[in-house]
Scaffold this active site. Sequence first.
Site, PDB file in Angstrom:
ATOM      1  N   SER A   1      -9.889  -0.638   7.095  1.00  0.00           N
ATOM      2  CA  SER A   1      -9.341  -0.525   5.740  1.00  0.00           C
ATOM      3  C   SER A   1      -8.620  -1.737   5.176  1.00  0.00           C
ATOM      4  O   SER A   1      -8.260  -1.744   4.000  1.00  0.00           O
ATOM      5  CB  SER A   1      -8.394   0.665   5.659  1.00  0.00           C
ATOM      6  OG  SER A   1      -9.147   1.848   5.523  1.00  0.00           O
TER       7      SER A   1
ATOM      8  N   SER B   1      -9.748   1.687   2.865  1.00  0.00           N
ATOM      9  CA  SER B   1      -8.916   2.438   1.968  1.00  0.00           C
ATOM     10  C   SER B   1      -7.863   1.618   1.229  1.00  0.00           C
ATOM     11  O   SER B   1      -7.263   2.095   0.271  1.00  0.00           O
ATOM     12  CB  SER B   1      -8.222   3.543   2.772  1.00  0.00           C
ATOM     13  OG  SER B   1      -7.349   2.977   3.732  1.00  0.00           O
TER      14      SER B   1
ATOM     15  N   LYS C   1       0.848  -1.196   0.000  1.00  0.00           N
ATOM     16  CA  LYS C   1       0.000   0.000   0.000  1.00  0.00           C
ATOM     17  C   LYS C   1       0.885   1.248   0.000  1.00  0.00           C
ATOM     18  O   LYS C   1       1.914   1.286   0.687  1.00  0.00           O
ATOM     19  CB  LYS C   1      -0.882  -0.018   1.248  1.00  0.00           C
ATOM     20  CG  LYS C   1      -1.938   1.081   1.289  1.00  0.00           C
ATOM     21  CD  LYS C   1      -2.805   0.929   2.535  1.00  0.00           C
ATOM     22  CE  LYS C   1      -3.937   1.943   2.567  1.00  0.00           C
ATOM     23  NZ  LYS C   1      -4.793   1.801   3.765  1.00  0.00           N
TER      24      LYS C   1
HETATM   25  N1  GLN Z   1     -13.165   3.987   6.291  1.00  0.00           N
HETATM   26  C1  GLN Z   1     -12.564   4.495   7.487  1.00  0.00           C
HETATM   27  C2  GLN Z   1     -12.191   5.937   7.284  1.00  0.00           C
HETATM   28  O1  GLN Z   1     -12.535   6.448   6.299  1.00  0.00           O
HETATM   29  C3  GLN Z   1     -11.388   3.646   7.867  1.00  0.00           C
HETATM   30  C4  GLN Z   1     -10.175   3.962   7.133  1.00  0.00           C
HETATM   31  C5  GLN Z   1      -8.998   3.118   7.516  1.00  0.00           C
HETATM   32  O2  GLN Z   1      -9.129   2.098   8.170  1.00  0.00           O
HETATM   33  N2  GLN Z   1      -7.844   3.604   7.139  1.00  0.00           N
HETATM   34  O3  GLN Z   1     -11.563   6.557   8.096  1.00  0.00           O
END
Ligand code: GLN
Length: 491
Positions: A178, A154, A79
Amino acid sequence: MSEIFYTPLKQIRDQILKRDVKARHVTELFLTRCRDLNPKFNAYITLSDKALEQAEAVDKAIEKGEKVGPLAGVPLAIKDMLCTKGLKTTAASKILNNFIPPYSSTVVERLEGAGAITIGKTNMDEFAMGSSNENSNYGPVKNPWDESAVPGGSSGGSAAAVAAGMAAGAIGTDTGGSIRQPANFCGIVGIKPTYGRVSRYGIIAFASSLDQAGPMTRTVEDAALMMEVISGHDAKDSTTAQVPVPEWSKSLKSDLKGMKIGLPKEYFSDEVSEDTKKVVNEALRAVKEAGATTVEVSIPLTGYGVPIYYLIATSEASSNLARYDGVRFGYRSDFSKVPAADLEEFYSRSRGEGFGPEVKRRIMLGTYALSSGYYDAYYRKAGQVRRLLRDEFSAAFQKCDVLLTPVTTAPAFKIGERVSNPLQMYLNDIFTISTNMVGIPGMSVPGGFSASGLPIGVQLSAAHFQEEKMLNVAYAIEKALGAGGRKPNGL
Ligand code: GLN
């Protein structure tokens, strides 16, 4: 050799060790596939120009009979949140579009030290803020199971790369879901380790008390193997725990006799879609057939997970993202024609142009929650509720070993469907967020498919540092339901 793209990474490694195939050849095949498929899925932001060199070094070591690591020759996608020495690292933000780190994160160092090949850096929501990969400066990622659907976020690029056979495994990060949510949407395994299990050194910080990196793979065994490599204390991250790292991949067993599975009733609400309910019920049947018993538990504060997360995560983000000022590194506005009147304008122009809308929204929310006069009402209060949530999970784990729940209420939604409604997007994380707030390990394991053929995962979580229990339940589900590691139609 086209099957190699859907071969578990452990088998790829074994073939390389047996000298059935060269690491260089494997890397070449994956790189070619990435070049062919990336225009379609947009899973990668950058492909590495050092991957072949790394693979050749592995081949040489094997030829010389030298000891190689447990991931020898395995091509992995990383990532773009993790620093990679000499390889562009953007966090999918314009503000880091020219950032080439002078060092690698501990996770990447450990993976490469174990012989893994970094083939590229994957697309994601900007600074890992999002649930659909639509918040990237590099455009949305498409779900390999349905190009009109999101891959989740994400870590959407990492999930799509594994699902499309563009990497043998991947690393994601998980602050509120994410890793698990995109794994769930793309039909792969994804693990968020216990907070403190994996070093955050060199991982771009979003919310430091929640962030963890973890594996995204085709099989539970592959994920366990990667976990063994990346876990463990790191002198460079004082939040890593001094606890032994078990050899999870060797102790996997699908016999669940004596295991108690907890079903938190708040996670089985009417909002859960019929498709998801069906898959979760099949997983439940599978764990019972494997010898486990089930017990209903309760996490009454579940509904507060999203609100407290969006206070704590945004507060930490507003502080962490203050470093992007256009002075030391990253994007700087062009001041050659219209110079900045003062330092404040210098900052605000660079930051105003460099951050995308969702990141700005979070910085504003977090700055507000931390500001004098509001701190007690928002940030402090959220911290107190977080503590109570932790107590509720501890009480639940007095009654069971592993919690089994849906990952999300429904499978992957359509690209564009939720962009105009941030609240609806945030609510997507209701089942995954508490795991981070409490710091326990969680994972998504493939369980089945919706009527329209979209993958659906099952979420498992365990008490702090009890990954082994969670992995065994996942292993049993994987064996019984056989829904993981599949190749999407047309690929
Ligand atoms: N969807 C969540 C957010 O938008 C989690 C994101 C993540 O785990 N990095 O913050």
